[in-house]
Design a protein around this motif. Structure first.
Motif, PDB file in Angstrom:
ATOM      1  N   VAL A  85     -13.625  -6.580  21.256  1.00 17.86           N
ATOM      2  CA  VAL A  85     -14.341  -7.684  20.614  1.00 17.86           C
ATOM      3  C   VAL A  85     -13.609  -7.933  19.278  1.00 17.86           C
ATOM      4  O   VAL A  85     -12.770  -7.071  18.848  1.00 17.86           O
ATOM      5  CB  VAL A  85     -15.587  -7.345  20.416  1.00 17.86           C
ATOM      6  N   PHE A  86     -14.151  -8.876  18.679  1.00 20.63           N
ATOM      7  CA  PHE A  86     -13.661  -9.296  17.387  1.00 20.63           C
ATOM      8  C   PHE A  86     -14.802  -9.447  16.439  1.00 20.63           C
ATOM      9  O   PHE A  86     -16.045  -9.689  16.853  1.00 20.63           O
ATOM     10  CB  PHE A  86     -12.997 -10.253  17.279  1.00 20.63           C
ATOM     11  N   LYS A  87     -14.499  -9.554  15.081  1.00 18.53           N
ATOM     12  CA  LYS A  87     -15.592  -9.763  14.013  1.00 18.53           C
ATOM     13  C   LYS A  87     -15.624 -11.137  13.809  1.00 18.53           C
ATOM     14  O   LYS A  87     -14.832 -11.717  13.003  1.00 18.53           O
ATOM     15  CB  LYS A  87     -15.298  -8.817  12.952  1.00 18.53           C
ATOM     16  N   PRO A  88     -16.931 -11.791  14.143  1.00 19.28           N
ATOM     17  CA  PRO A  88     -17.248 -13.277  13.481  1.00 19.28           C
ATOM     18  C   PRO A  88     -17.005 -13.178  12.208  1.00 19.28           C
ATOM     19  O   PRO A  88     -17.370 -12.215  11.467  1.00 19.28           O
ATOM     20  CB  PRO A  88     -18.182 -13.554  14.250  1.00 19.28           C
ATOM     21  N   THR A  89     -16.461 -14.473  11.711  1.00 20.23           N
ATOM     22  CA  THR A  89     -16.386 -14.724  10.308  1.00 20.23           C
ATOM     23  C   THR A  89     -17.890 -14.724   9.691  1.00 20.23           C
ATOM     24  O   THR A  89     -18.839 -15.229  10.107  1.00 20.23           O
ATOM     25  CB  THR A  89     -15.919 -16.505   9.936  1.00 20.23           C
ATOM     26  N   GLY A  90     -17.822 -13.981   8.513  1.00 23.78           N
ATOM     27  CA  GLY A  90     -19.258 -13.721   7.905  1.00 23.78           C
ATOM     28  C   GLY A  90     -20.124 -12.641   8.332  1.00 23.78           C
ATOM     29  O   GLY A  90     -21.067 -12.237   7.669  1.00 23.78           O
ATOM     30  N   GLN A  91     -19.611 -11.875   9.350  1.00 20.54           N
ATOM     31  CA  GLN A  91     -20.747 -10.782   9.893  1.00 20.54           C
ATOM     32  C   GLN A  91     -20.054  -9.651   9.182  1.00 20.54           C
ATOM     33  O   GLN A  91     -18.985  -9.390   8.965  1.00 20.54           O
ATOM     34  CB  GLN A  91     -20.206 -10.512  11.469  1.00 20.54           C
ATOM     35  N   LYS A  92     -21.000  -8.759   8.644  1.00 18.89           N
ATOM     36  CA  LYS A  92     -20.958  -7.577   7.819  1.00 18.89           C
ATOM     37  C   LYS A  92     -20.471  -6.317   8.698  1.00 18.89           C
ATOM     38  O   LYS A  92     -19.815  -5.383   8.215  1.00 18.89           O
ATOM     39  CB  LYS A  92     -21.768  -7.476   6.821  1.00 18.89           C
ATOM     40  N   GLN A  93     -21.417  -5.996   9.629  1.00 19.48           N
ATOM     41  CA  GLN A  93     -21.536  -4.945  10.691  1.00 19.48           C
ATOM     42  C   GLN A  93     -20.341  -5.210  11.596  1.00 19.48           C
ATOM     43  O   GLN A  93     -19.898  -6.220  12.002  1.00 19.48           O
ATOM     44  CB  GLN A  93     -22.857  -4.911  11.325  1.00 19.48           C
ATOM     45  N   PRO A  94     -19.684  -3.877  11.966  1.00 18.21           N
ATOM     46  CA  PRO A  94     -18.739  -3.691  12.941  1.00 18.21           C
ATOM     47  C   PRO A  94     -19.346  -4.614  14.295  1.00 18.21           C
ATOM     48  O   PRO A  94     -20.343  -4.337  14.505  1.00 18.21           O
ATOM     49  CB  PRO A  94     -18.366  -2.564  13.093  1.00 18.21           C
ATOM     50  N   LYS A 121      -9.992 -15.875  24.806  1.00 23.51           N
ATOM     51  CA  LYS A 121     -10.336 -17.259  24.935  1.00 23.51           C
ATOM     52  C   LYS A 121     -11.686 -17.488  25.152  1.00 23.51           C
ATOM     53  O   LYS A 121     -12.586 -18.104  24.534  1.00 23.51           O
ATOM     54  CB  LYS A 121      -9.398 -18.027  25.715  1.00 23.51           C
ATOM     55  N   ARG A 122     -12.329 -16.635  26.181  1.00 21.29           N
ATOM     56  CA  ARG A 122     -13.778 -16.796  26.419  1.00 21.29           C
ATOM     57  C   ARG A 122     -14.696 -16.587  25.048  1.00 21.29           C
ATOM     58  O   ARG A 122     -15.832 -17.508  25.057  1.00 21.29           O
ATOM     59  CB  ARG A 122     -14.197 -16.203  27.567  1.00 21.29           C
ATOM     60  N   MET A 123     -14.312 -15.738  24.377  1.00 24.36           N
ATOM     61  CA  MET A 123     -14.937 -15.109  23.130  1.00 24.36           C
ATOM     62  C   MET A 123     -14.747 -16.161  21.996  1.00 24.36           C
ATOM     63  O   MET A 123     -15.493 -16.355  21.218  1.00 24.36           O
ATOM     64  CB  MET A 123     -14.624 -13.742  22.830  1.00 24.36           C
ATOM     65  N   GLY A 124     -13.691 -16.791  22.149  1.00 26.56           N
ATOM     66  CA  GLY A 124     -13.417 -17.840  20.795  1.00 26.56           C
ATOM     67  C   GLY A 124     -12.616 -17.120  19.906  1.00 26.56           C
ATOM     68  O   GLY A 124     -12.555 -17.571  18.605  1.00 26.56           O
ATOM     69  N   VAL A 125     -11.548 -16.225  20.020  1.00 25.21           N
ATOM     70  CA  VAL A 125     -11.006 -15.536  19.209  1.00 25.21           C
ATOM     71  C   VAL A 125      -9.993 -16.387  18.687  1.00 25.21           C
ATOM     72  O   VAL A 125      -9.294 -17.333  19.413  1.00 25.21           O
ATOM     73  CB  VAL A 125     -10.185 -14.364  19.787  1.00 25.21           C
ATOM     74  N   GLU A 126      -9.795 -16.549  17.447  1.00 24.01           N
ATOM     75  CA  GLU A 126      -8.364 -17.192  16.926  1.00 24.01           C
ATOM     76  C   GLU A 126      -7.623 -16.430  16.356  1.00 24.01           C
ATOM     77  O   GLU A 126      -6.588 -15.873  17.206  1.00 24.01           O
ATOM     78  CB  GLU A 126      -9.254 -18.220  15.909  1.00 24.01           C
ATOM     79  N   ASN A 127      -7.673 -16.215  15.324  1.00 25.04           N
ATOM     80  CA  ASN A 127      -6.606 -15.333  14.346  1.00 25.04           C
ATOM     81  C   ASN A 127      -6.923 -13.629  14.482  1.00 25.04           C
ATOM     82  O   ASN A 127      -6.015 -13.024  14.064  1.00 25.04           O
ATOM     83  CB  ASN A 127      -6.214 -15.387  13.045  1.00 25.04           C
ATOM     84  N   GLN A 128      -7.981 -13.568  14.839  1.00 25.73           N
ATOM     85  CA  GLN A 128      -8.745 -12.222  14.856  1.00 25.73           C
ATOM     86  C   GLN A 128      -7.832 -11.222  15.906  1.00 25.73           C
ATOM     87  O   GLN A 128      -7.694 -11.565  16.904  1.00 25.73           O
ATOM     88  CB  GLN A 128     -10.066 -12.074  14.969  1.00 25.73           C
TER      89      GLN A 128
END
Length: 376
Positions: A85-94, A121-128
């Motif tokens: 998984v990836f860490k969405p922008t603004g999320q503090k917790q892993p 792609k389904r998760m919406g990952v960009e540069n992460q």
């Protein structure tokens, strides 16, 4: 998911059904093999059969018991998933997999044959970049501390465990060393060599092979409605990777883009057009890192295929029709003097991208080196 829904791998199906009948269940299985051979679908079928309350005589889940009804949308309380998984922008917790369970279940219901790039792609990952965090291992421990709701086995499917960071790998190792009772871990890996050797040693390995061309062709005809001639051509070009075959059938945007950018790179390198190569580097540098890594892997494959093309043995070539048309003119530029050098430079670029080196610098440096290598 039934075993009969999994393409090929008949010997592994029998092996797993024998395990189910014996009742002697290992606490951890490592499904290892090349991409596109059906490891995740097989893990889902095995988990379904293990959790089914009225398994059939031939080892298939019944499809109508309470457990099977819950498994229809992959929401069984004793089936747990861990995946990159990836860490969405603004999320503090892993980040942990539970955040993306709706998307994961949608993906499994749409098609259990999918790549890491498809999932991103389904998760919406960009540069992460996507990883399995240490928080994921903690989450698994918490879930397994709860008494099973159905009184039978609990199954934990870890997809792409090679993407665990070191803390996560060490915590997962501890779980495998002291597994809870009646819990089965299924590790599904394209690259088991990247796992900690201590993790591998705690599992029973099930080795998958690439699918046979006939198996891929039959699946394309039965599930995608292709004509026999087209199905056989795609089955040969995908080299036993069913996901690669699906990408050709659906005209994957990534595959088409990667081909165009590979052709542009090679043409501008041969022309020694520094200005255009700089523009090429800037364009690729704007992609997300996961897409950049996939592109570099694609380039390595196409370099190998063009080298093999020179031997005049089409049965050893695994290219799409578009790639093969390009090889007619391009293959002579990939020879014994430069094939290793180009491949090594692509591998170095892939390593640098994985280590978060500035992508513009990485791609421009490779492009400049490719100018020299291509004319050898």
């Amino acid at each position: 998911m039934h075993f009969s829904s999994v393409i090929g791998q008949d010997n592994i199906k029998q092996q797993l059904k024998s395990l189910l009948q014996s009742g002697k269940m290992p606490h951890a299985l490592l499904f290892a093999g090349p991409e596109g051979c059906g490891k995740l679908p097989m893990a889902l079928a095995f988990a379904s059969a293990l959790l089914c309350e009225e398994r059939t005589a031939d080892g298939e889940p019944c499809g109508h018991c309470k457990a099977c009804k819950m498994l229809a949308n992959w929401a069984h309380p004793d089936l747990h998933f861990a995946f990159p998984v990836f860490k969405p922008t603004g999320q503090k917790q892993p980040p942990v997999s539970d955040q993306f369970l709706p998307e994961w279940r949608e993906q499994l219901q749409a098609d259990a044959y999918f790549t890491l790039r498809d999932w991103q792609k389904r998760m919406g990952v960009e540069n992460q970049q996507t990883i399995i965090t240490a928080a994921e291992a903690d989450n698994i421990v918490r879930k397994l501390s709860i008494v099973t709701s159905q009184g039978g086995y609990r199954v934990v499917i870890i997809w792409s465990p090679e993407l665990m960071n070191l803390d996560s790998a060490n915590k997962t190792l501890k779980i495998l060393e002291e597994p809870p009772a009646k819990t089965v871990f299924l590790l599904v890996s394209n690259s088991p060599e990247k796992l900690l050797s201590t993790i591998v040693s705690r599992t029973q390995r099930i080795s998958f092979s690439a699918l046979a061309e006939s198996e891929v062709a039959e699946a394309l005809m039965s599930t995608r409605g292709l004509q026999e001639e087209d199905a056989k051509a795609i089955a040969h070009s995908c080299a036993g990777n069913y996901m690669s075959a699906l990408a050709q059938v659906t005209n994957s945007v990534d595959e088409a883009l990667f081909f165009d950018m590979f052709v542009l790179l090679m043409r501008q390198s041969y022309a020694r057009n520094i200005k255009e190569l700089s523009a090429w580097s800037e364009q690729v540098a704007k992609w997300g890192r996961e897409q950049q890594k996939s592109f570099l892997a694609y380039c390595q494959r196409l370099v190998r295929e063009n080298f093999v093309y020179n031997f005049g043995l089409p049965e050893l070539n695994y290219m799409s029709a578009t790639e093969a048309d390009f090889a007619v003119r391009f293959a002579r530029f990939i020879n014994e003097r430069n094939v290793i050098g180009i491949t090594e430079e692509l591998a170095k670029a892939q390593r640098d991208i994985e280590q978060n080196v500035n992508p513009k610098m990485v791609f421009y440096e490779f492009a400049l080196k490719n100018i020299v290598l291509l004319v050898k």
